[in-house]
Design a protein around this motif. Structure first.
Motif, PDB file in Angstrom:
ATOM      1  N   LEU A 150       0.743  -1.132  -0.022  1.00 28.95           N
ATOM      2  CA  LEU A 150      -0.218   0.675   0.258  1.00 28.95           C
ATOM      3  C   LEU A 150       0.853   1.182  -0.336  1.00 28.95           C
ATOM      4  O   LEU A 150       2.272   1.453   0.334  1.00 28.95           O
ATOM      5  CB  LEU A 150      -0.947  -0.221   0.641  1.00 28.95           C
ATOM      6  CG  LEU A 150      -1.976  -1.286   1.732  1.00 28.95           C
ATOM      7  CD1 LEU A 150      -2.560  -1.262   2.175  1.00 28.95           C
ATOM      8  CD2 LEU A 150      -3.192  -1.164  -0.019  1.00 28.95           C
ATOM      9  N   GLY A 151       0.429   2.384   0.192  1.00 32.46           N
ATOM     10  CA  GLY A 151       0.965   3.905  -0.354  1.00 32.46           C
ATOM     11  C   GLY A 151       0.918   4.755  -0.973  1.00 32.46           C
ATOM     12  O   GLY A 151       1.618   3.902  -2.268  1.00 32.46           O
ATOM     13  N   ARG A 152       1.001   5.712  -1.452  1.00 35.89           N
ATOM     14  CA  ARG A 152       0.200   6.308  -2.837  1.00 35.89           C
ATOM     15  C   ARG A 152       1.350   7.693  -3.194  1.00 35.89           C
ATOM     16  O   ARG A 152       1.931   7.483  -3.879  1.00 35.89           O
ATOM     17  CB  ARG A 152      -0.880   6.880  -2.848  1.00 35.89           C
ATOM     18  CG  ARG A 152      -1.379   5.490  -3.119  1.00 35.89           C
ATOM     19  CD  ARG A 152      -1.086   4.788  -4.500  1.00 35.89           C
ATOM     20  NE  ARG A 152      -1.138   3.512  -3.519  1.00 35.89           N
ATOM     21  CZ  ARG A 152       0.102   2.952  -4.107  1.00 35.89           C
ATOM     22  NH1 ARG A 152      -0.224   2.665  -5.606  1.00 35.89           N
ATOM     23  NH2 ARG A 152       0.049   1.458  -4.267  1.00 35.89           N
ATOM     24  N   ASP A 153       1.841   7.912  -1.245  1.00 34.23           N
ATOM     25  CA  ASP A 153       3.163   8.864  -1.862  1.00 34.23           C
ATOM     26  C   ASP A 153       4.474   8.795  -0.645  1.00 34.23           C
ATOM     27  O   ASP A 153       3.450   7.646  -0.047  1.00 34.23           O
ATOM     28  CB  ASP A 153       2.483  10.561  -2.239  1.00 34.23           C
ATOM     29  CG  ASP A 153       1.595  11.014  -0.785  1.00 34.23           C
ATOM     30  OD1 ASP A 153       1.179  10.043   0.470  1.00 34.23           O
ATOM     31  OD2 ASP A 153       0.451  11.822  -0.566  1.00 34.23           O
ATOM     32  N   CYS A 154       5.271   9.545  -0.809  1.00 29.78           N
ATOM     33  CA  CYS A 154       6.628   9.040   0.014  1.00 29.78           C
ATOM     34  C   CYS A 154       7.036  10.555  -0.106  1.00 29.78           C
ATOM     35  O   CYS A 154       7.329  11.099  -0.984  1.00 29.78           O
ATOM     36  CB  CYS A 154       7.229   8.304  -0.104  1.00 29.78           C
ATOM     37  SG  CYS A 154       8.019   8.232  -1.513  1.00 29.78           S
ATOM     38  N   ALA A 155       8.145  10.898   0.267  1.00 29.39           N
ATOM     39  CA  ALA A 155       9.654  11.665   0.922  1.00 29.39           C
ATOM     40  C   ALA A 155      10.758  10.712   1.240  1.00 29.39           C
ATOM     41  O   ALA A 155      11.104   9.632   2.230  1.00 29.39           O
ATOM     42  CB  ALA A 155       9.105  12.729   1.929  1.00 29.39           C
ATOM     43  N   GLU A 179       1.597   5.838  -9.344  1.00 23.24           N
ATOM     44  CA  GLU A 179      -0.060   5.817 -10.059  1.00 23.24           C
ATOM     45  C   GLU A 179      -0.912   4.382  -8.648  1.00 23.24           C
ATOM     46  O   GLU A 179       0.551   3.751  -8.201  1.00 23.24           O
ATOM     47  CB  GLU A 179       0.128   5.355 -11.408  1.00 23.24           C
ATOM     48  CG  GLU A 179       0.951   6.311 -12.291  1.00 23.24           C
ATOM     49  CD  GLU A 179      -0.472   7.062 -12.806  1.00 23.24           C
ATOM     50  OE1 GLU A 179      -0.806   6.793 -12.016  1.00 23.24           O
ATOM     51  OE2 GLU A 179       0.484   8.259 -13.471  1.00 23.24           O
ATOM     52  N   VAL A 180      -1.992   4.408  -8.756  1.00 23.52           N
ATOM     53  CA  VAL A 180      -2.627   3.703  -7.807  1.00 23.52           C
ATOM     54  C   VAL A 180      -2.704   2.253  -8.051  1.00 23.52           C
ATOM     55  O   VAL A 180      -2.688   2.003  -7.581  1.00 23.52           O
ATOM     56  CB  VAL A 180      -4.206   4.993  -7.797  1.00 23.52           C
ATOM     57  CG1 VAL A 180      -4.842   4.069  -7.192  1.00 23.52           C
ATOM     58  CG2 VAL A 180      -3.812   5.272  -7.540  1.00 23.52           C
ATOM     59  N   ALA A 181      -2.594   2.645  -9.542  1.00 22.02           N
ATOM     60  CA  ALA A 181      -2.503   0.785  -9.676  1.00 22.02           C
ATOM     61  C   ALA A 181      -0.961  -0.353  -9.439  1.00 22.02           C
ATOM     62  O   ALA A 181      -0.996  -1.089  -9.192  1.00 22.02           O
ATOM     63  CB  ALA A 181      -3.456   0.663 -11.600  1.00 22.02           C
ATOM     64  N   ARG A 182      -0.390   0.412  -9.342  1.00 20.97           N
ATOM     65  CA  ARG A 182       0.869  -0.255  -9.295  1.00 20.97           C
ATOM     66  C   ARG A 182       1.046  -0.921  -7.702  1.00 20.97           C
ATOM     67  O   ARG A 182       0.360  -0.209  -6.869  1.00 20.97           O
ATOM     68  CB  ARG A 182       2.164   1.205  -8.900  1.00 20.97           C
ATOM     69  CG  ARG A 182       3.774   0.405  -9.030  1.00 20.97           C
ATOM     70  CD  ARG A 182       3.718   0.461 -10.149  1.00 20.97           C
ATOM     71  NE  ARG A 182       3.731   2.358 -10.724  1.00 20.97           N
ATOM     72  CZ  ARG A 182       4.913   2.642 -10.770  1.00 20.97           C
ATOM     73  NH1 ARG A 182       5.916   2.434  -9.850  1.00 20.97           N
ATOM     74  NH2 ARG A 182       4.734   4.405 -11.279  1.00 20.97           N
ATOM     75  N   PRO A 183       1.538  -2.071  -7.393  1.00 22.21           N
ATOM     76  CA  PRO A 183       1.397  -3.164  -7.299  1.00 22.21           C
ATOM     77  C   PRO A 183       1.999  -3.156  -5.492  1.00 22.21           C
ATOM     78  O   PRO A 183       2.273  -3.372  -4.996  1.00 22.21           O
ATOM     79  CB  PRO A 183       0.790  -4.821  -7.620  1.00 22.21           C
ATOM     80  CG  PRO A 183       2.227  -4.241  -9.084  1.00 22.21           C
ATOM     81  CD  PRO A 183       1.939  -2.574  -9.465  1.00 22.21           C
ATOM     82  N   TYR A 184       3.804  -2.326  -5.504  1.00 23.88           N
ATOM     83  CA  TYR A 184       3.768  -1.962  -5.058  1.00 23.88           C
ATOM     84  C   TYR A 184       4.574  -0.311  -4.859  1.00 23.88           C
ATOM     85  O   TYR A 184       4.661   0.596  -5.099  1.00 23.88           O
ATOM     86  CB  TYR A 184       5.493  -2.734  -5.825  1.00 23.88           C
ATOM     87  CG  TYR A 184       6.266  -3.888  -6.428  1.00 23.88           C
ATOM     88  CD1 TYR A 184       4.693  -5.110  -5.867  1.00 23.88           C
ATOM     89  CD2 TYR A 184       6.440  -4.444  -7.532  1.00 23.88           C
ATOM     90  CE1 TYR A 184       4.754  -6.417  -6.118  1.00 23.88           C
ATOM     91  CE2 TYR A 184       6.219  -5.761  -7.539  1.00 23.88           C
ATOM     92  CZ  TYR A 184       5.821  -6.272  -7.437  1.00 23.88           C
ATOM     93  OH  TYR A 184       5.509  -7.734  -7.993  1.00 23.88           O
ATOM     94  N   GLY A 185       3.551  -0.339  -3.678  1.00 20.44           N
ATOM     95  CA  GLY A 185       3.571   1.650  -3.163  1.00 20.44           C
ATOM     96  C   GLY A 185       4.863   1.611  -2.034  1.00 20.44           C
ATOM     97  O   GLY A 185       5.562   1.147  -1.697  1.00 20.44           O
ATOM     98  N   CYS A 186       3.972   2.731  -1.714  1.00 20.78           N
ATOM     99  CA  CYS A 186       5.259   3.587  -0.635  1.00 20.78           C
ATOM    100  C   CYS A 186       5.128   3.144   0.481  1.00 20.78           C
ATOM    101  O   CYS A 186       6.372   4.137   1.451  1.00 20.78           O
ATOM    102  CB  CYS A 186       5.093   5.341  -1.144  1.00 20.78           C
ATOM    103  SG  CYS A 186       5.090   5.636  -2.480  1.00 20.78           S
ATOM    104  N   LEU A 187       4.283   2.351   1.234  1.00 22.27           N
ATOM    105  CA  LEU A 187       4.625   2.408   2.753  1.00 22.27           C
ATOM    106  C   LEU A 187       5.471   1.279   2.581  1.00 22.27           C
ATOM    107  O   LEU A 187       4.721  -0.084   2.478  1.00 22.27           O
ATOM    108  CB  LEU A 187       3.007   1.714   3.251  1.00 22.27           C
ATOM    109  CG  LEU A 187       2.294   3.055   3.321  1.00 22.27           C
ATOM    110  CD1 LEU A 187       0.667   2.331   3.655  1.00 22.27           C
ATOM    111  CD2 LEU A 187       2.841   4.071   5.167  1.00 22.27           C
TER     112      LEU A 187
END
Length: 423
Positions: A150-155, A179-187
């Motif tokens: 999960l996770g859509r944004d990061c720093a 992008e939201v559909a990406r399975p490997y997110g920012c969390l």
């Protein structure tokens, strides 16, 4: 094939449903019944040829390998299925390897939780997202998409770059949203991003503060683009629903920085916050429905709806002729989840016509806004942040080990700004 059939059906349906004298303008370009029908025919044709057996074979050969477990991995907040109580902190996730030409490896210092993360864990948009994932050469469908991070944004900090990355280099501090559909997110401790999805982090912000902005800004930006801009906004009357949420707290500041007169809604306890952010007029929704409170006031040029269909009629009632309403809560994913891509697509089209045909005669238009990654837009907003015109609004910050409390806080629906996870 099914996508081609969907658009062919929409072409026929547009000729049957849309009146002869229908005319809709997008950036001053007239959209007529004939234009809509031709557009769907062309889209159906292009879709048919691009989904040929030859291309499918090429995509299968290029398909990315699913992640495997390992003993020396990284921490990430993941799901292995859809439903309630499926969000987990796992520590055996392999480090991303083999960067493509325009990809970067980011060591995440902070990431925000957004309501979309909870909805994805519940299966929201799975049909559409899996279709997109297959197009991106990720395994998807029948459980192949798991585990999803999960996770859509990061720093964070750039650790490595692909061969053709020119703008960024290892050691730089960045912020961004994928992008939201990406399975490997920012969390996760490490995430792979595209060069066009990030920008250099504002110098005056901590990682926690910087992580609170990208997703809500880009969602707002995608919604308002083509409707209102820095050049056209001065003096415009804008209504932002739910001013204390992540998007609301950002949108109020952006519109004020552009010189708008901003009205917003919130509960009694949220009034001090939105007034501090610059709201000119605040409606306490616990005391009075906003359309009733505003019925004797001048109508609005632009309305940003974060609440959904229940409030569409109220938004139309306070929108002026030639005004625009953009809702960030659309029926698109819900209808495709329920009815599939073909029938769901037809229902979406009919829903859009239902909302707009009659009201278009009054010059009022409603559209749906969707998040889109945009590094150039982040570069633009960085200047407003560095100048002090945009301030991050962080409600609470949790360590990754305390992720359950963070998600429980988001689930209450009463956040005052953004909730952050730190690594």
């Amino acid at each position: 094939m099914w996508v081609s059939i969907l658009f062919a059906g929409l072409a026929i349906l547009s000729l049957v449903v849309i009146p002869d004298d229908f005319e809709y303008f997008v950036s001053d370009i007239p959209i007529t019944r004939k234009f809509v029908s031709i557009f769907f025919v062309i889209t159906a044709t292009v879709s048919f040829f691009t989904q040929s057996n030859k291309q499918r074979k090429v995509q299968d050969n290029m398909r990315r390998k699913p992640r495997s477990t390992c003993t020396d991995g990284m921490k990430a907040i993941t799901i292995d299925g859809y439903g309630d109580d499926v969000i987990r902190l796992t520590s055996n996730n392999p480090r991303p390897e083999n960067l493509q030409d325009y990809e970067l490896l980011i060591r995440v210092k902070a990431s925000s939780i957004n309501p979309i993360d909870i909805r994805i864990s519940e299966g929201y948009g799975s049909r559409v997202f899996n279709k997109i994932r297959r197009g991106m050469n990720y395994p998807a469908g029948d459980g192949k998409e798991f585990p999803i991070t999960l996770g859509r944004d990061c720093a964070g900090i750039v650790e490595a770059v692909g061969d053709k990355v020119k703008i960024f280099k290892p050691g730089q501090e960045i912020w961004g949203a994928i992008e939201v559909a990406r399975p490997y997110g920012c969390l996760a401790e490490l995430v792979v991003v595209k060069e066009h999805e990030i920008s250099l982090k504002p110098k005056g912000l901590t990682f926690e503060q910087a992580a609170s902005i990208p997703y809500v800004f880009l969602t707002t930006w995608s919604a308002i683009e083509g409707c209102i801009s820095e050049k056209t906004a001065k003096g415009k009357r804008v209504l932002v629903l739910a001013g204390t949420g992540g998007i609301g707290t950002f949108a109020i500041q952006l519109f004020k920085a552009w010189g708008c007169y901003v009205t917003t809604t919130c509960s009694t306890t949220g009034i001090p916050l939105v007034e501090k952010l610059g709201a000119d007029n605040v409606i306490d929704y616990r005391k009075q429905e906003f359309s009733e409170a505003l019925k004797n006031e001048e109508k609005f040029d632009f309305i940003l709806d974060t609440m959904g269909p229940k409030f569409y009629n109220s938004c139309f009632s306070v929108c002026k002729r030639s005004g625009r309403i953009v809702s960030l809560v659309s029926p698109v994913m819900l209808l495709t989840d329920k009815h599939g891509l073909v029938l769901g697509g037809i229902r979406i089209f009919l829903k859009y016509l239902q909302l707009n045909l009659l009201r278009r005669l009054l010059g009022k238009r409603l559209s749906w806004g969707f998040f889109s990654a945009n590094g150039r837009a982040l570069k633009y907003i960085r200047k407003l942040v560095d100048s002090g015109k945009i301030q991050p609004v962080v409600d609470k910050s949790y360590s990754v080990e305390d992720f359950k409390r963070a998600f429980d806080h988001i689930a209450t629906g009463h956040s005052r700004g953004k909730t952050i996870i730190t690594f």
